[in-house]
Every structure is written in C-alpha cells, then in structure tokens.
Design an enzyme around this catalytic site. Structure first.
Site, PDB file in Angstrom:
ATOM      1  N   VAL A 225      21.259  -2.163 123.625  1.00 39.84           N
ATOM      2  CA  VAL A 225      21.052  -1.019 122.735  1.00 39.84           C
ATOM      3  C   VAL A 225      19.604  -0.554 122.815  1.00 39.84           C
ATOM      4  O   VAL A 225      19.149   0.181 121.947  1.00 39.84           O
ATOM      5  CB  VAL A 225      21.416  -1.359 121.265  1.00 39.84           C
ATOM      6  CG1 VAL A 225      22.928  -1.532 121.104  1.00 39.84           C
ATOM      7  CG2 VAL A 225      20.670  -2.589 120.776  1.00 39.84           C
ATOM      8  N   ALA A 226      18.887  -1.006 123.873  1.00 37.16           N
ATOM      9  CA  ALA A 226      17.459  -0.692 123.980  1.00 37.16           C
ATOM     10  C   ALA A 226      17.237   0.463 124.966  1.00 37.16           C
ATOM     11  O   ALA A 226      17.276   1.627 124.577  1.00 37.16           O
ATOM     12  CB  ALA A 226      16.700  -1.948 124.395  1.00 37.16           C
ATOM     13  N   ARG A 227      17.042   0.143 126.238  1.00 34.74           N
ATOM     14  CA  ARG A 227      16.847   1.158 127.269  1.00 34.74           C
ATOM     15  C   ARG A 227      17.561   0.697 128.544  1.00 34.74           C
ATOM     16  O   ARG A 227      17.516  -0.482 128.879  1.00 34.74           O
ATOM     17  CB  ARG A 227      15.358   1.354 127.586  1.00 34.74           C
ATOM     18  CG  ARG A 227      14.556   2.103 126.528  1.00 34.74           C
ATOM     19  CD  ARG A 227      14.955   3.575 126.411  1.00 34.74           C
ATOM     20  NE  ARG A 227      14.185   4.282 125.380  1.00 34.74           N
ATOM     21  CZ  ARG A 227      14.547   4.383 124.103  1.00 34.74           C
ATOM     22  NH1 ARG A 227      15.667   3.833 123.673  1.00 34.74           N
ATOM     23  NH2 ARG A 227      13.782   5.055 123.245  1.00 34.74           N
ATOM     24  N   ASP A 250      24.968   0.867 125.285  1.00 40.60           N
ATOM     25  CA  ASP A 250      24.724   2.182 124.685  1.00 40.60           C
ATOM     26  C   ASP A 250      23.722   2.959 125.519  1.00 40.60           C
ATOM     27  O   ASP A 250      23.567   4.163 125.324  1.00 40.60           O
ATOM     28  CB  ASP A 250      24.195   2.026 123.250  1.00 40.60           C
ATOM     29  CG  ASP A 250      23.973   3.374 122.574  1.00 40.60           C
ATOM     30  OD1 ASP A 250      24.907   4.210 122.662  1.00 40.60           O
ATOM     31  OD2 ASP A 250      22.910   3.595 121.982  1.00 40.60           O
ATOM     32  N   GLU A 255      20.437   8.075 132.917  1.00 42.55           N
ATOM     33  CA  GLU A 255      21.059   8.762 131.784  1.00 42.55           C
ATOM     34  C   GLU A 255      20.839  10.254 131.918  1.00 42.55           C
ATOM     35  O   GLU A 255      19.718  10.657 132.229  1.00 42.55           O
ATOM     36  CB  GLU A 255      20.412   8.296 130.465  1.00 42.55           C
ATOM     37  CG  GLU A 255      21.141   7.156 129.827  1.00 42.55           C
ATOM     38  CD  GLU A 255      20.487   6.695 128.519  1.00 42.55           C
ATOM     39  OE1 GLU A 255      19.961   7.551 127.780  1.00 42.55           O
ATOM     40  OE2 GLU A 255      20.500   5.499 128.255  1.00 42.55           O
ATOM     41  N   HIS A 274      24.263   6.621 124.465  1.00 40.43           N
ATOM     42  CA  HIS A 274      22.934   6.532 123.824  1.00 40.43           C
ATOM     43  C   HIS A 274      22.979   7.130 122.414  1.00 40.43           C
ATOM     44  O   HIS A 274      22.266   8.107 122.126  1.00 40.43           O
ATOM     45  CB  HIS A 274      21.870   7.248 124.681  1.00 40.43           C
ATOM     46  CG  HIS A 274      20.460   6.790 124.346  1.00 40.43           C
ATOM     47  ND1 HIS A 274      19.464   6.675 125.280  1.00 40.43           N
ATOM     48  CD2 HIS A 274      19.901   6.407 123.155  1.00 40.43           C
ATOM     49  CE1 HIS A 274      18.346   6.265 124.690  1.00 40.43           C
ATOM     50  NE2 HIS A 274      18.595   6.090 123.409  1.00 40.43           N
ATOM     51  N   VAL A 275      23.817   6.536 121.597  1.00 39.54           N
ATOM     52  CA  VAL A 275      23.971   7.017 120.215  1.00 39.54           C
ATOM     53  C   VAL A 275      23.543   5.964 119.189  1.00 39.54           C
ATOM     54  O   VAL A 275      23.929   6.024 118.022  1.00 39.54           O
ATOM     55  CB  VAL A 275      25.421   7.477 119.937  1.00 39.54           C
ATOM     56  CG1 VAL A 275      25.743   8.731 120.732  1.00 39.54           C
ATOM     57  CG2 VAL A 275      26.436   6.365 120.256  1.00 39.54           C
TER      58      VAL A 275
END
Lengths: 311, 311
Positions: A225-227, A250, A255, A274-275
C-alpha cells in the site's frame, strides 16, 4: 501575547476555493488561492506557506520564483518524492503524514482480510447464485510483518491484533517494540503476511526483491500500500505464477498499469488502482492539518511533519 | 490435593478421532469417540461430558438415553438454538463462545471494509484490465453500531477503532460502555454502519424489522454475521431495492439460499454462505476449550460458557 505577533500577518496559499472554505478564517492569517499554475494572484509575493494540490504537478521553479517570502511548502500527501531537491534554499518541506494514514491502513486491512477469507471467490459464486460453503483461511494464529512503523503501520497492527494476529513491526532503526530492517532475513520466513508501508526513498527502492520474496514462506501474502517502485515487479510475477505467494497491491510499477500488463491476470493477485489515500473526507483531514500548521507558523511554534524528521 | 480427586476418573466423549488427537491425554480423564449416532462405544454409560460435532445434528434424546451419568453438554458453536429444551434435567449446557468469535468478527470487519472501499467494483475492473482510480468511502469519522456486546462485538469494536471509526455497543442490558437495546430507536439514525452480532433467541427473532431498518439513515450499511432469522428478509429487500440501504450478509433466512431467491441479485448486497465461523484452525481453538472444560469438571472448578450466564 506580544504586540509583534498581533501585528504580523502570515499569508498562506491553498490550491482551490474548496480548500479556502474548509480552512475558514484565522486571526492574523491571510488565505490566497493559487495552484501554482498560470497567473498568480495579487499579494503572492507575501506568501509564507504554499500548499500544492493533492495530485497536481505544477512547475515548482516557476511558482517559487513568485514567492520570495516563502518559508514552508506543506504537502497534502505522505509521499514527498516529486518535491525532493526542488525547494529554494531554506524552505522547509512538510508532508501530509496522518491525513491518509487511516485510509491507507484501512485498505491494507481490507486487502488482507478479503484475501484470507476469499471474498472475491464468494463474490463470483454470488453472481451465479451458488451457496458454496467452504472453509477458508483466517488471521487467527497468523504472524503479520509490517515493514514501516509509522502512522500506517501502527494502525494496521492495532486493527489486526484483536482479530488474533500477532503483528511484528519493522523500521529503519530498531526501537522499543520495533525491529530493524537488518533483521528482515530472519523475520520474513516466520510471517504469513507481509505488509509494505514505508515511504519511497533511495534506501527503500526495490527493497522487495528476489531475495526478499524468496525468504517469505510458501503460501504467504504480500500487501503493498506504499509505492510500486518498492517492489521488483518481475520477481513478484515469478512468485505469483508459480503460485508460491499471493499478493494484494494498491500500487504498481508502472502506474497506471497498462491494459496488457501481466500483473492484471497473475494468479492470486488482487489489484486496486492506488486508492489507499484520498477517500471521501480526506480534504477535511488535510485542511485541518493546514490550519494547524498555519497557526504554528504564525505563532512561531515548531511545525509538525517536517520531512527529514518524520522518516 | 485431596485423595478423592486423584482416584476419580472423568469421562468425556468427542465426535471424531481428530478431536481425540487434538485433545490429547489428560490425567484422570478418559476420552471416548462417539458422535451420538449409531452404536455407542463401551463405557458410554460413564460419560460425564458430551461434545457433539460442530455441524452434525444427532438425535439428542436417543444419545442421552445411553449416558445416564451425563452432567455437561459442551457445544463447539456459539449458537445454541437446536439444543435448547432438549437436555435431560440437571445437565448443564455450555457453548463455544470464543472459538468462532475471532473469525466471525474478522468476517464482519472484512465485509464492512470491502463494502466501504468498494473492493467488488475494483475486482470487476481488474478482470477487464481497467485502472479506474475513483474516490471511495471509508471508515474515518463514521459511527458504527454493534448490536451484541459479547466476544464478537468487542473484537469488532477493537479492530475498527484504530481505523477512525467511533463504535457504539448495544446489549440486552446497559452497562459501563454498553447501551441497552431499548435505546436503539435513538441510536440507529446516527450510525452509518450497523452490525448484528447477537445470538438467536425468542427476544432477538426478527429484531431487524421494518421499523429498525427505517430508523437507519439513508446510505447506511447493515451487516449480519449472526443468524438469518434475526432479520425480516422482505423488509430488507425493500430497502435494498430502493437503494436506501446496503448490506453485507453472511447469514440468510432461509439457508442455504435457494438459487431463485431475490437476495442474490439485490442492489448493493454482498452475500457469503455462512462462513463467519469455521475458518481453518477452528478445531484447535475448539478442543483447547474442551480440554480446559474437562479439567475444570474433573477438578470441580466452575465451568466456562454456561448458557444462561453468557447471554
């Protein structure tokens, strides 16, 4: 109260009218609206604190030229990568730590539980009206390793523990209740869920590489959930294709993920676009922080979330 | 240590060989294997504690006839409905409170987060390789009402609070930190998520009726991880069809849900097939409880989970 602070005016600049409304009025503080692009408003030369929009990318150099009085750039995001090295000398960078932490932690918990309890499988069964009662996995007795012991990591740990998980936190440096990243090779093999929740820095780039993934036990779940750039996508794809590991991502690299990217269809891989941050209501949380920071600046108090201290 | 307790043997009866293995050997305790159906083993007349299988339905009367020494029936489920009124006089009924609580709470949390963060929608987008970044709802600032302040309710509250939710607990009677069911009409309108986690009793049958649902605010989410019969299905269907409420249901009335039942396709309704309890590893948790209860019985200590005390 000294006379000087009563007379001084602090000027802050927020990216849109909605932001100005949420910030409201503050004694001794002028609020301008400018997103750093196009023609600047009157009085821009007096701006002390500049707040760029959440996901806009202005030309910082051109914007900063018009703000000679600038002393603080306050971001609304936790990640600071695009701004590193771009600020004029002496200008302090502050991030949005705490604004998105709750919702990012929430998405990590949602992803872990959804994967273990096989909610996507039951959703597919529902679509064809099939009542297929099967036993699934669950958190009870599982060990969860959270890489990143900041706001997000702490919330994930607090949320999973009451459900029977034993959570281990890892950060750059060891401290009470937190292990150091140097201990990862020993920790990874004994954890069935691994959550990546660290900022993207040169140190963390591709930290989830072939060796990291190989150290995870068979059947383990990776959550990012970071990058996206923290994970070696090719190495992860190999582990997913052999069905040794599963993943909830995520964030991806690149991206947005192109339509023909193999991650979309990789086995046991659930993707969200990416939410993690930015759930409805984030503006309220973000501008509560901006308000506080503006008052601290005006009163000469120590700022929160200064980048360099937070990491 | 008195001589009497050293000499006395306590006999317990578990439903299968796997159960006997997990219980293991205990000083002074004999473990028989019988599921209450068909021919009984030798020594069945000495059984002090009978443990029926988790989802089997033996003919209790026939089984109990063969166990004249019986003093305790220890269930592996939290729900006790099928056994109420069927035990011989003087026999104590104990339930499996705590065995499934963690996994049932976990499913409730998974369902709430999955619904608020729209995971089913993102899953459908993934299937067609679409990166559609949209803002979703989240828990932050939401008020969650948990009807049932037992093990399950307490775990749900503990898990959701770190994610920014404010949780209100309701039980039959008010106590410190817990409201009474009589307060529901005032509480329902100010909560955006309502979780049903109470046992099925004559008092709770159809408690979620037209009035209950009408008191929930527009856009609210109903979560049922208890029993289908607690909810008036027709009333819920009306609220789902008008899209005023949404639901996550792990239990339905009837069960299994027939293929042509309208709940399958109701708008904003996610169903799982009664999988709240029974996650992998539940046997270990269940027979840890059986072991403890057998030792308490043998030592003359107070039993845990006696039905009537727990509710």
């Amino acid at each position: 109260v000294c006379a000087d602070s009563l007379e001084r005016v602090t000027t802050i600049c927020v990216p849109d009218e909605q932001a100005r409304e949420i910030v409201g009025s503050l004694d001794g503080i002028d609020v301008l609206v400018w997103n750093g692009k196009g023609s600047a408003p009157d009085l821009v030369s007096a701006v002390d604190m500049f707040v760029p929009g959440y996901s806009t990318e202005p030309d910082p150099a051109a914007a900063f030229e018009q703000m000679p009085a600038l002393s603080v750039v306050q971001l609304l995001s936790a990640g600071v990568e695009p701004w590193l090295g771009l600020l004029p000398p002496g200008v302090v960078l502050c991030n949005g730590r705490g604004v998105h932490g709750g919702s990012t932690a929430e998405l990590a918990v949602a992803g872990i539980l959804s994967a273990l309890r096989e909610l996507p499988k039951f959703h597919v069964a529902q679509l064809s009206h099939r009542w297929e009662r099967t036993s699934t996995d669950g958190l009870d007795g599982k060990r969860v390793l959270v890489v990143g012991a900041g706001d997000i990591g702490a919330r994930i740990a607090a949320s999973l523990t009451p459900l029977g998980a034993e959570v281990t936190l890892v950060a750059r440096r060891a401290r009470e209740g937190v292990h150091a990243t140097g201990e990862l090779p020993a920790l990874l093999p004994v954890h069935q869920v691994v959550v990546i929740a660290v900022p993207h820095t040169p140190d963390t780039e591709r930290m989830v590489d072939v060796a990291f993934l190989a150290a995870m036990p068979a059947g383990a779940l990776l959550v990012n959930v970071a990058r996206g750039s923290l994970v070696d996508t090719e190495a992860l794809l190999a582990e997913l294709r052999s069905q040794r590991l599963s993943a909830f991502l995520d964030v991806t690299d690149p991206e947005p993920l192109p339509p023909d990217h193999p991650l979309w269809d990789a086995p046991n891989c659930v993707l969200t676009p990416h939410v993690g941050g930015g759930t409805r209501g984030w503006q309220r949380r973000a501008y509560r922080l901006v308000r506080e920071q503006a008052m601290r600046l005006h009163n000469g108090d120590r700022l929160q979330n200064v980048v360099g201290e937070a990491y």
